[in-house]
Design a protein around this motif. Structure first.
Motif, PDB file in Angstrom:
ATOM      1  N   ILE A 118      -1.414  11.755  46.021  1.00  0.00           N
ATOM      2  CA  ILE A 118      -0.542  11.562  47.098  1.00  0.00           C
ATOM      3  C   ILE A 118       0.160  10.080  47.240  1.00  0.00           C
ATOM      4  O   ILE A 118       1.535  10.284  47.306  1.00  0.00           O
ATOM      5  N   ASP A 119      -0.440   9.050  46.643  1.00  0.00           N
ATOM      6  CA  ASP A 119       0.212   7.879  47.039  1.00  0.00           C
ATOM      7  C   ASP A 119       1.137   7.771  45.800  1.00  0.00           C
ATOM      8  O   ASP A 119       2.363   7.230  46.104  1.00  0.00           O
ATOM      9  N   PRO A 120       1.035   8.188  44.580  1.00  0.00           N
ATOM     10  CA  PRO A 120       2.248   8.315  43.607  1.00  0.00           C
ATOM     11  C   PRO A 120       3.629   8.973  44.188  1.00  0.00           C
ATOM     12  O   PRO A 120       4.831   8.566  43.836  1.00  0.00           O
ATOM     13  N   ASP A 121       3.203   9.967  44.727  1.00  0.00           N
ATOM     14  CA  ASP A 121       4.305  10.762  45.328  1.00  0.00           C
ATOM     15  C   ASP A 121       5.048  10.359  46.557  1.00  0.00           C
ATOM     16  O   ASP A 121       6.193  10.135  46.613  1.00  0.00           O
ATOM     17  N   LEU A 122       4.282   9.471  47.448  1.00  0.00           N
ATOM     18  CA  LEU A 122       4.886   8.738  48.385  1.00  0.00           C
ATOM     19  C   LEU A 122       5.750   7.805  47.865  1.00  0.00           C
ATOM     20  O   LEU A 122       6.729   7.215  48.430  1.00  0.00           O
TER      21      LEU A 122
END
Length: 320
Positions: free
Chosen positions: A92-96
């Motif tokens: 989630i964090d890398p994609d955001l």
């Protein structure tokens, strides 16, 4: 790694459609209009840059020059951030971060570290930000050690981007009679050091009668705690709901663990930024709002199956 000052269950909520797309589109049109030079032309290079990365000029010049935002993260917390089978950092964090990077014209580079050292790394300027399922709390904003109540640093600002609670899980088919935190008295729980799961366990341990002690075993990362429980070395584990749910779904093909009870302590995840770096903080907020408005946020949240934790806008220091 979730916290809140009041325990409560998290209800699934519907989200209003993200708004502001018209305003963002207007901003893009404005950035496409370069200043006219004396000979009647325009700065085409500057115009192209702004069109590709409409919020680049909001960043501090030092970061714009580097083209990189260094991110401190505990990359062992699936599905928020973890290494896939090829060793690539995903979640989630890398994609955001990648979506925000397109708005800002920079690359977010994730650097692995243990969770309880991330804010120290931020203070020492090893990282520009910390993004690691970190709960926005007043203690962290003010630099207060939650165990001692003493001030240990200047604190950080948060750009809040998600909401999550804390869950308990056990071996599948063997819940040990555990439904709530009070049922942990007389049991052994495994969890990650420095998280709110640990804070909650310590608080519960103080309430247990002397003949029913709650034993807490803390690890550097959540995967180690899961391994300990899987091997029969504990009665239960605890982590943030998205992480616990992902472990239940994926570990052993879904045959290792089960969730017990309901998640508690619903609170926001925030991107941590050092105090005094308001320009970077505000640039991140603007980028996240743009990603929410253009629909990329929804796609990422849905990709990882965590729609219940979605937010409608980026908030500064929304933790209690």
């Amino acid at each position: 790694m979730t916290a809140s000052s009041t325990r409560r269950t998290t209800a699934a909520r519907s989200r209003l459609a993200a708004v502001g797309a018209i305003a963002v589109a207007g901003a893009l049109l404005l950035t496409g209009c370069g200043d006219q030079t004396e000979n009647g032309g325009s700065d085409s290079t500057d115009t192209a840059t702004k069109s590709a990365a409409p919020l680049a000029d909001k960043l501090p010049q030092q970061i714009r020059d580097k083209g990189v935002i260094k991110v401190g993260s505990d990359i062992a917390y699936a599905p928020v951030e973890f290494k896939d089978s090829s060793g690539k950092t995903v979640g989630i964090d890398p994609d955001l971060a990648a979506a925000m990077g397109k708005q800002l014209g920079v690359t977010f580079e994730f650097e692995n570290g243990t969770f309880d050292t991330l804010l120290t790394g931020l203070r020492s300027k090893r990282y520009d930000i910390a993004m690691s399922a970190m709960t926005d709390t007043k203690d962290r904003q003010e630099g207060i050690d939650s165990d001692t109540g003493k001030k240990v640093g200047e604190g950080v600002d948060f750009v809040d981007y998600f909401t999550a609670g804390v869950s308990i899980y056990t071996k599948k088919g063997d819940d040990q009679g555990i439904k709530t935190w009070s049922d942990l008295c007389g049991k052994k729980i495994v969890l990650q050091r420095g998280t709110v799961s640990e804070d909650l366990a310590k608080a519960e341990a103080k309430k247990c009668p002397k003949n029913k002690k709650l034993t807490i075993e803390a690890f550097d990362n959540d995967q180690q705690a899961q391994t300990r429980l899987r091997a029969g070395g504990a009665d239960a584990g605890s982590s943030d709901f998205p992480v616990a749910a992902y472990a239940v779904k994926t570990s052993g093909g879904g045959n290792d663990f089960q969730l017990v009870g309901e998640q508690v302590e619903a609170a926001p995840y925030g991107i941590a930024v050092a105090k005094g770096n308001a320009q970077l903080r505000d640039a991140l907020q603007a980028a996240l709002d743009a990603v929410i408005a253009n629909g990329e946020y929804d796609k990422i949240i849905e990709k990882w199956g965590v729609e219940d934790g979605a937010v409608e806008k980026a908030t500064i220091n929304g933790g209690k």
